[in-house]
Write an enzyme that holds these catalytic residues in place. Structure first.
Site, PDB file in Angstrom:
ATOM      1  CB  CYS A   1      -1.005  -0.038   1.149  1.00  8.42           C
ATOM      2  SG  CYS A   1      -2.344   1.163   0.949  1.00  8.42           S
TER       3      CYS A   1
ATOM      4  CG  HIS B   1      -4.109  -3.489   2.715  1.00  2.36           C
ATOM      5  ND1 HIS B   1      -3.140  -3.088   3.594  1.00  2.36           N
ATOM      6  CD2 HIS B   1      -4.649  -2.361   2.195  1.00  2.36           C
ATOM      7  CE1 HIS B   1      -3.083  -1.766   3.618  1.00  2.36           C
ATOM      8  NE2 HIS B   1      -3.986  -1.294   2.775  1.00  2.36           N
TER       9      HIS B   1
ATOM     10  CD  GLU C   1      -2.168  -6.310   5.094  1.00  2.94           C
ATOM     11  OE1 GLU C   1      -1.703  -6.691   3.994  1.00  2.94           O
ATOM     12  OE2 GLU C   1      -2.278  -5.113   5.404  1.00  2.94           O
TER      13      GLU C   1
END
Lengths: 218, 257
Positions: free
Chosen positions: A86, A196, A198
């Site tokens: 990001c 993202h 994650e």
């Protein structure tokens, strides 16, 4: 032992990424140690490095410069795999339009631009900014981090600025939101994502798993 | 356009258990929040919203532990709301693994708090939760007012002006609950949602009133919601997240399948 350093320069939530990496490490069945730290020595001792970032670029760059994170990332990139996420990806570029213009690290030639308040889809319907949610990522070239990630999988994005890169051969995927923009790029030992991983459930965890096994070559 | 509309199951939690009341009474137990979150995540939920309705301050530690446990197992965005009053509350929740926090009453009491929170942590993690109730009589132009404390306390704030102000102060997203519809299962307040969605640039999550899958569809198509939030239709097994997504897709809405 696979040692992963998440560079902590005080910008927001790094626990999500640490928890996700620990999770995929367990799934791989290999011992994985995740350290969240700003310490250059600890980061230098890691096998791989994650360069995250959230929030406004001005604040991020101020902390990156204050803690000399640029040097840490540059050193890491010479010898080990690095994953930038990001704003971490945006910080690699030369310059960002955000906050009336901010100089970034300049490791990748290109700049960071605002989506625009007049962003619209093909039918002319207004698109909201930030670009927030799950969007399709179209893979434009092969890369070890795409292993077992189906083309056009949806990843989770939240951003108002996007990367504009000079050398298109570094682009590894694109996404469309009013315009086609760079979703990921790769440059030798570094892989960078605008989304993202994650927070992108199965496909995101797969990408992180691939990162844990990546030697840094394309 | 390829950005998917999001389906967000909401977990109202009291002392570490998922509960859901009808109009904030008649609270039924709906399970362990970690298990429930994981089940929703595996079923394709796009985000999880966790609203802490625990009244006492001492029990808030349970909430932090629960958030941490959810974040260790659920790899989609997690929003935590309920009792977020200080920058420290936000920091604690983010450190526990929340990706966003929802601020409600504290924003009404001190609007500058939203500005400070957005400046400190970034707009991307600041959701302003708004509880609105229609206050215009029939035949009058539509008007909604902001209420706090589960719809009990009027604030005198016009809902449309309020959301505009909150976005200006840095809210990255608006969680919009119709207090007229919450728990009723008769569908979203579409006029409210559409009006809000059109006056702000950030995403709007529609909440309050979902009773069936068609309500989700209309919330997007007519209410112009960017995301739809529901609790009871998922908690008590009336519909699964998969069914909701398949149904929305069949009606031409982009969803993540």
């Amino acid at each position: 032992m696979n040692k992963v350093a998440v560079i902590d320069y005080g910008m927001g939530n790094l626990h999500s990424v640490a928890k996700a990496v620990e999770h995929v490490g367990r799934e791989l069945g290999e011992e994985t140690e995740v350290i969240v730290t700003p310490d250059a020595k600890l980061i230098a001792s890691a096998d791989r490095v994650i360069f995250p970032g959230v929030g406004a670029i001005r604040d991020c760059m101020a902390e990156i410069n204050r803690l000399n994170v640029g040097q840490i990332v540059e050193d890491a990139m010479k010898t080990k795999p690095v994953l930038a996420i990001c704003v971490g990806m945006q910080a690699l570029m030369e310059h960002s339009e955000e906050n009336e213009g901010v100089d970034c690290l300049g490791f990748v030639q290109g700049n960071v631009r605002y989506f625009g308040d007049d962003l619209a889809d093909e039918e002319g319907k207004r698109l909201k900014v930030p670009h927030m949610g799950w969007n399709k990522v179209s893979q434009t070239q092969a890369h070890p981090l795409w292993k077992d990630v189906p083309d056009n999988s949806r990843f989770y994005f939240v951003h108002s600025y996007y990367v504009n890169i000079d050398d298109a051969t570094k682009i590894t995927s694109t996404t469309s939101y009013g315009k086609e923009f760079v979703a990921t790029l790769a440059d030798d030992n570094i892989f960078a994502t605008q989304f993202h991983p994650e927070k992108s459930q199965i496909v995101g965890l797969t990408l992180l798993k691939n990162f844990l096994q990546w030697g840094g070559q394309t | 356009m390829a950005l998917a509309k999001r389906i967000i199951p909401c977990l109202d939690c009291d002392k570490g258990r998922v509960v859901k009341g009808v109009k904030f009474v008649d609270i039924r137990d709906a399970g362990d929040p970690v298990e429930v979150s994981k089940r929703y995540c595996d079923a394709g939920a796009d985000e999880i919203t966790f609203l802490d309705i625990t009244a006492s301050h001492e029990d808030r530690n349970t909430t932090v532990d629960t958030v941490s446990a959810i974040a260790g197992q659920v790899f989609i965005p997690l929003t935590v709301g309920g009792g977020i009053r200080t920058l420290d509350d936000i920091r604690i929740m983010l450190n526990a693994g929340a990706d966003k926090v929802a601020i409600n009453t504290a924003a009404v009491n001190n609007p500058e708090f939203v500005r400070e929170a957005a400046e400190r942590f970034g707009s991307q993690c600041i959701v302003v939760a708004v509880d609105a109730k229609q206050v215009s009589a029939e035949g009058e132009p539509l008007k909604w007012e902001i209420f706090t404390h589960g719809g009990r306390n009027p604030t005198g704030l016009d809902a449309i002006e309020w959301v505009k102000r909150m976005v200006e102060y840095g809210a990255g997203e608006i969680l919009l609950t119709s207090m007229d519809r919450d728990g009723t299962k008769i569908g979203f307040d579409l006029a409210l949602n559409k009006t809000v969605s059109q006056v702000i640039q950030v995403p709007v999550i529609a909440s309050g009133g979902v009773g069936n899958l068609e309500h989700l569809v209309i919330g997007v198509l007519e209410g112009e919601a960017d995301a739809v939030l529901a609790a009871s239709i998922f908690h008590f097994g009336e519909y699964t997240i998969e069914e909701a997504k398949q149904y929305m897709a069949s009606r031409g809405i982009e969803v993540r399948l």
